[in-house]
Design an enzyme around this catalytic site. Structure first.
Site, PDB file in Angstrom:
ATOM      1  N   LYS A 184       0.882  -1.178   0.000  1.00 51.53           N
ATOM      2  CA  LYS A 184       0.000   0.000   0.000  1.00 51.53           C
ATOM      3  C   LYS A 184       0.918   1.226   0.000  1.00 51.53           C
ATOM      4  CE  LYS A 184      -3.011   3.184   1.432  1.00 51.53           C
ATOM      5  NZ  LYS A 184      -2.070   4.217   1.832  1.00 51.53           N
ATOM      6  N   GLY A 241       3.873   2.460  11.180  1.00 56.48           N
ATOM      7  CA  GLY A 241       3.153   3.733  11.173  1.00 56.48           C
ATOM      8  C   GLY A 241       2.632   4.072  12.548  1.00 56.48           C
ATOM      9  N   SER A 242       1.546   4.831  12.560  1.00 50.68           N
ATOM     10  CA  SER A 242       1.017   5.352  13.826  1.00 50.68           C
ATOM     11  C   SER A 242       0.307   4.260  14.629  1.00 50.68           C
ATOM     12  CB  SER A 242       0.009   6.458  13.519  1.00 50.68           C
ATOM     13  OG  SER A 242      -1.056   5.919  12.767  1.00 50.68           O
ATOM     14  N   GLY A 245      -3.330   3.866  13.217  1.00 49.82           N
ATOM     15  CA  GLY A 245      -3.406   3.074  11.985  1.00 49.82           C
ATOM     16  C   GLY A 245      -3.152   1.597  12.265  1.00 49.82           C
ATOM     17  N   GLY A 246      -2.083   1.312  13.005  1.00 50.45           N
ATOM     18  CA  GLY A 246      -1.697  -0.073  13.277  1.00 50.45           C
ATOM     19  C   GLY A 246      -2.769  -0.814  14.050  1.00 50.45           C
ATOM     20  N   GLU A 265       4.273  -2.185  13.677  1.00 49.34           N
ATOM     21  CA  GLU A 265       5.342  -1.493  14.409  1.00 49.34           C
ATOM     22  C   GLU A 265       4.899  -0.051  14.524  1.00 49.34           C
ATOM     23  OE1 GLU A 265       8.096  -3.070  15.467  1.00 49.34           O
ATOM     24  OE2 GLU A 265       7.512  -4.961  14.533  1.00 49.34           O
ATOM     25  N   CYS A 302      10.567   6.986  15.142  1.00 44.75           N
ATOM     26  CA  CYS A 302       9.819   6.167  16.099  1.00 44.75           C
ATOM     27  C   CYS A 302      10.656   5.911  17.346  1.00 44.75           C
ATOM     28  CB  CYS A 302       9.418   4.853  15.450  1.00 44.75           C
ATOM     29  SG  CYS A 302      10.819   4.007  14.720  1.00 44.75           S
ATOM     30  N   GLU A 393       2.953   8.767  22.430  1.00 36.46           N
ATOM     31  CA  GLU A 393       3.855   9.452  21.504  1.00 36.46           C
ATOM     32  C   GLU A 393       3.292  10.796  21.050  1.00 36.46           C
ATOM     33  OE1 GLU A 393       3.942   7.949  17.424  1.00 36.46           O
ATOM     34  OE2 GLU A 393       6.117   8.187  17.403  1.00 36.46           O
TER      35      GLU A 393
HETATM   36  P1  NAP Z   1       0.261   6.356   9.471  1.00 36.32           P
HETATM   37  O1  NAP Z   1      -0.499   7.610   9.313  1.00 36.32           O
HETATM   38  O2  NAP Z   1      -0.275   5.351  10.409  1.00 36.32           O
HETATM   39  O3  NAP Z   1       0.392   5.739   7.998  1.00 36.32           O
HETATM   40  C1  NAP Z   1       1.023   4.509   7.695  1.00 36.32           C
HETATM   41  C2  NAP Z   1       0.271   3.812   6.551  1.00 36.32           C
HETATM   42  O4  NAP Z   1      -0.892   3.189   7.072  1.00 36.32           O
HETATM   43  C3  NAP Z   1      -0.212   4.713   5.443  1.00 36.32           C
HETATM   44  O5  NAP Z   1      -0.119   4.035   4.210  1.00 36.32           O
HETATM   45  C4  NAP Z   1      -1.648   4.977   5.829  1.00 36.32           C
HETATM   46  O6  NAP Z   1      -2.419   5.252   4.689  1.00 36.32           O
HETATM   47  C5  NAP Z   1      -2.057   3.638   6.406  1.00 36.32           C
HETATM   48  N1  NAP Z   1      -3.128   3.756   7.388  1.00 36.32           N
HETATM   49  C6  NAP Z   1      -3.129   4.542   8.503  1.00 36.32           C
HETATM   50  N2  NAP Z   1      -4.262   4.367   9.186  1.00 36.32           N
HETATM   51  C7  NAP Z   1      -4.982   3.444   8.523  1.00 36.32           C
HETATM   52  C8  NAP Z   1      -6.245   2.825   8.741  1.00 36.32           C
HETATM   53  N3  NAP Z   1      -7.001   3.133   9.796  1.00 36.32           N
HETATM   54  N4  NAP Z   1      -6.677   1.915   7.836  1.00 36.32           N
HETATM   55  C9  NAP Z   1      -5.930   1.605   6.765  1.00 36.32           C
HETATM   56  N5  NAP Z   1      -4.734   2.165   6.489  1.00 36.32           N
HETATM   57  C10 NAP Z   1      -4.257   3.056   7.358  1.00 36.32           C
HETATM   58  O7  NAP Z   1       1.759   6.626   9.948  1.00 36.32           O
HETATM   59  P2  NAP Z   1       2.766   7.770   9.422  1.00 36.32           P
HETATM   60  O8  NAP Z   1       2.301   9.111   9.855  1.00 36.32           O
HETATM   61  O9  NAP Z   1       3.059   7.533   8.008  1.00 36.32           O
HETATM   62  O10 NAP Z   1       4.110   7.433  10.203  1.00 36.32           O
HETATM   63  C11 NAP Z   1       4.488   8.054  11.408  1.00 36.32           C
HETATM   64  C12 NAP Z   1       4.253   7.097  12.555  1.00 36.32           C
HETATM   65  O11 NAP Z   1       4.941   5.883  12.303  1.00 36.32           O
HETATM   66  C13 NAP Z   1       4.800   7.601  13.880  1.00 36.32           C
HETATM   67  O12 NAP Z   1       3.890   7.286  14.887  1.00 36.32           O
HETATM   68  C14 NAP Z   1       6.096   6.798  14.048  1.00 36.32           C
HETATM   69  O13 NAP Z   1       6.514   6.646  15.374  1.00 36.32           O
HETATM   70  C15 NAP Z   1       5.702   5.507  13.430  1.00 36.32           C
HETATM   71  N6  NAP Z   1       6.855   4.735  12.966  1.00 36.32           N
HETATM   72  C16 NAP Z   1       7.122   3.553  13.587  1.00 36.32           C
HETATM   73  C17 NAP Z   1       8.232   2.827  13.215  1.00 36.32           C
HETATM   74  C18 NAP Z   1       8.545   1.532  13.895  1.00 36.32           C
HETATM   75  O14 NAP Z   1       9.360   0.792  13.377  1.00 36.32           O
HETATM   76  N7  NAP Z   1       7.949   1.222  15.012  1.00 36.32           N
HETATM   77  C19 NAP Z   1       9.069   3.296  12.193  1.00 36.32           C
HETATM   78  C20 NAP Z   1       8.752   4.490  11.562  1.00 36.32           C
HETATM   79  C21 NAP Z   1       7.623   5.193  11.964  1.00 36.32           C
HETATM   80  P3  NAP Z   1      -3.348   6.561   4.648  1.00 36.32           P
HETATM   81  O15 NAP Z   1      -2.451   7.724   4.951  1.00 36.32           O
HETATM   82  O16 NAP Z   1      -3.885   6.532   3.275  1.00 36.32           O
HETATM   83  O17 NAP Z   1      -4.369   6.336   5.714  1.00 36.32           O
END
Ligand code: NAP
Length: 525
Positions: A184, A241-242, A245-246, A265, A302, A393
């Site tokens: 995705k 991601g967040s 979302g996760g 993650e 993260c 966070e």
């Molecule tokens: P995000 O908004 O959760 O987006 C990640 C992906 O998931 C996007 O493709 C998003 O698509 C999709 N998504 C999010 N919510 C969804 C839902 N409810 N249903 C289906 N798809 C969904 O995260 P981000 O803002 O890109 O990244 C920042 C976050 O990632 C921070 O919290 C950071 O700490 C964390 N992170 C964690 C790690 C780790 O290894 N633990 C590494 C890097 C970053 P859409 O935007 O189209 O919804």
């Protein structure tokens, strides 16, 4: 290189739908050229059907063949050269040096998995030969190894547009395992996604992998991702991601008729504990290190240290003063997206209004579009223990210092912590002797424990654990960085009384692959 804005349904381009969106330059807030087509359910279903068909061929490819595929992806990414770095810089506002480094990390990650596949022992082959005359019952011949799960869905994060995106660790480990992948694309860097996806497709073709081994679908609505998660042919999800979302994806996956593993993650606050003797010896150095770790990359990691615990003392006061002096001098940087900037501002506003929270330092504003200003707050363990929100966070350059009255107080705070990706200790040998009980508590709370360093910076290697207990991840038994990540996309299978010619090469009598195997309880080659 001209972008198309199309979805990759296996090796074919596709744009069936009418939903269009653009990449946005975070430094100007302006749309970037190229209209991207959100994938329709029909396109997603086609991609998954192709992935299912491709799986029966791809999963049987040898380790050497898959290794060559991964190395070819790496070569093709490098061949994109400045086109990739430039588009990525425009979409993310991340500096060229950072992106060049991240590309190196992405390419090396693919090569590390290629090395793992060439060596081959990762499949954990186990052989127990038959004992037909065993009493009271004969023992059958039983052999087991890890086998790929099937087609998997992968989601990347906005803050690592290369290393945690299209050809990032999740995709690399899933492909290495023998799974086919539906990625995705992240709407915050769609052009970067297209360029990297095109590199993967070229590698699919150059190394004769089946059409459908890899697909990538665009989408700005959660529907696209959810269609992947809910599809009955999808066997696992890798998500970075967040938390929001996760967790939403995890919840949807467990409600499926066939629940599937979700390796989400997510983001956490990575607590840092500064122990008294370290504070006495290195207060200034730790304060400076903390300020740069919190504000590195506008705090968009993260592993950003968002909570700092220490016991009150004169040294602690001096530490705090040096940290304040460093924070107030940090210039605001541009954040990845307007959504992330809004969430950061809301998070700051929210913590500012919490009872018992004091603002200690505010960095410099530049007045630029999309900026994220550095902040340092203060509270005490008493407040921390009663306010769950303080452990959440705030994605950006901020941290909360938490003062403890004494060691008992510090241990209470440690006990209260939920799961994190990392926990850091600043400690001398003397501290480590005096705080063994603290370490025992912390070992249960994080995927990686660090002594006298900072958590930002995640080495890609065989022993890295980038994971941790919930809510850092939805599955604390594994990692998303390093070669152990491959285990997320496999399951163990036993073959009982199989004729040698029907067994996978890894389990045949003759160990032609020369891999390490556990044969009748003895590890041998
Ligand atoms: P995000 O908004 O959760 O987006 C990640 C992906 O998931 C996007 O493709 C998003 O698509 C999709 N998504 C999010 N919510 C969804 C839902 N409810 N249903 C289906 N798809 C969904 O995260 P981000 O803002 O890109 O990244 C920042 C976050 O990632 C921070 O919290 C950071 O700490 C964390 N992170 C964690 C790690 C780790 O290894 N633990 C590494 C890097 C970053 P859409 O935007 O189209 O919804």
């Amino acid at each position: 290189m001209e972008l198309t804005g199309l979805n990759f349904i296996g090796n074919e381009f596709s744009a069936e739908g009418n939903e269009i969106f653009n990449g946005v330059n975070p430094t100007t807030g302006q749309n970037l050229p190229t209209d991207f087509h959100e994938a329709t359910s029909n396109e997603i279903n086609k991609a998954i059907s192709k992935a299912e068909q491709a799986f029966s061929v791809y999963s049987k490819k040898s380790g050497k063949e898959k290794a060559l595929f991964l190395e070819t992806i790496a070569e093709e990414i490098l061949a994109l050269d400045d086109d990739l770095i430039e588009r990525c810089r425009e979409e993310t506002a991340l500096p060229k040096t950072r992106l060049t480094g991240e590309r190196g990390r992405t390419v090396n990650q693919l090569k590390l998995f290629a090395d793992l596949l060439r060596e081959g022992s990762w499949v954990e082959a186990r052989i127990e030969t038959a004992i037909p005359d065993r009493q009271p019952l004969p023992k059958p011949d039983i052999r087991s190894m890890y086998k790929a799960l099937g087609p998997v869905g992968i989601f990347g994060a906005s803050n690592f547009p290369l290393a945690f995106s299209v050809a990032g660790g999740d995709t690399a480990s899933a492909l290495a395992a023998g799974c086919t992948v539906i990625f995705k694309a992240h709407p915050a860097h769609p052009g970067t996604c297209e360029l990297v996806a095109s590199a993967i497709i070229i590698a699919v073709q150059k190394t004769n992998m089946p059409d459908g081994t890899f697909s990538m679908v665009h989408g700005r609505s959660t529907e696209v991702g959810m269609t992947i998660v809910k599809h009955p042919l999808i066997k696992a999800i890798g998500f970075t991601g967040s938390f929001k979302g996760g967790k939403a994806i995890y919840d949807a996956a467990v409600k499926r008729h066939e629940p599937i593993p979700v390796y989400a993650e997510m983001g956490r606050t990575n607590p840092v504990f500064i122990l008294p003797d370290a504070l006495r010896e290195r207060k200034e150095e730790i304060a400076k290190g903390l300020a740069s770790s919190v504000t590195l990359g506008v705090g968009q990691f993260c592993t950003n240290p968002g909570l700092v615990f220490f016991e009150e003392s004169e040294d602690a006061k001096k530490f705090q003063q040096t940290a304040i002096e460093n924070f107030v001098n940090v210039n605001a940087g541009t954040m990845l997206t307007s959504g992330i900037q809004n969430a950061y501002q809301n998070g700051i506003e929210n913590i500012r209004n919490q009872q018992g929270i004091k603002l200690l330092a505010e960095g410099k504003t530049t007045g630029a579009v999309g900026e994220g200003i550095a902040y340092m707050f203060q509270t005490n363990v008493g407040i921390f223990l009663i306010n769950e929100q303080l452990e959440k966070e705030i994605f950006g350059p901020s941290t909360l210092t938490v003062k403890a009255n004494n060691k008992t107080d510090l241990l209470k705070a440690a006990q209260k912590l939920h799961g994190h990706l990392t926990i850091t200790l600043h400690a001398t040998e003397e501290d480590l002797k005096n705080y063994e009980d603290l370490i025992s508590i912390l070992e249960r709370k994080a995927g990686r424990l660090i002594i006298n360093g900072f958590p930002t910076g995640v080495e890609v290697c065989h022993s890295m654990i980038h994971g941790g207990p919930f809510p850092a991840t939805t599955d604390n038994r594994t990692t998303s960085v390093g070669t152990l990540a491959i285990n997320r996309f496999v399951r163990p299978v036993s073959y009982q009384n199989f004729p040698d010619n029907l067994l996978p090469d890894e389990l045949k009598n003759n160990n032609t692959l020369g891999i390490w195997r556990l044969v009748n309880g003895e590890r041998k080659r």
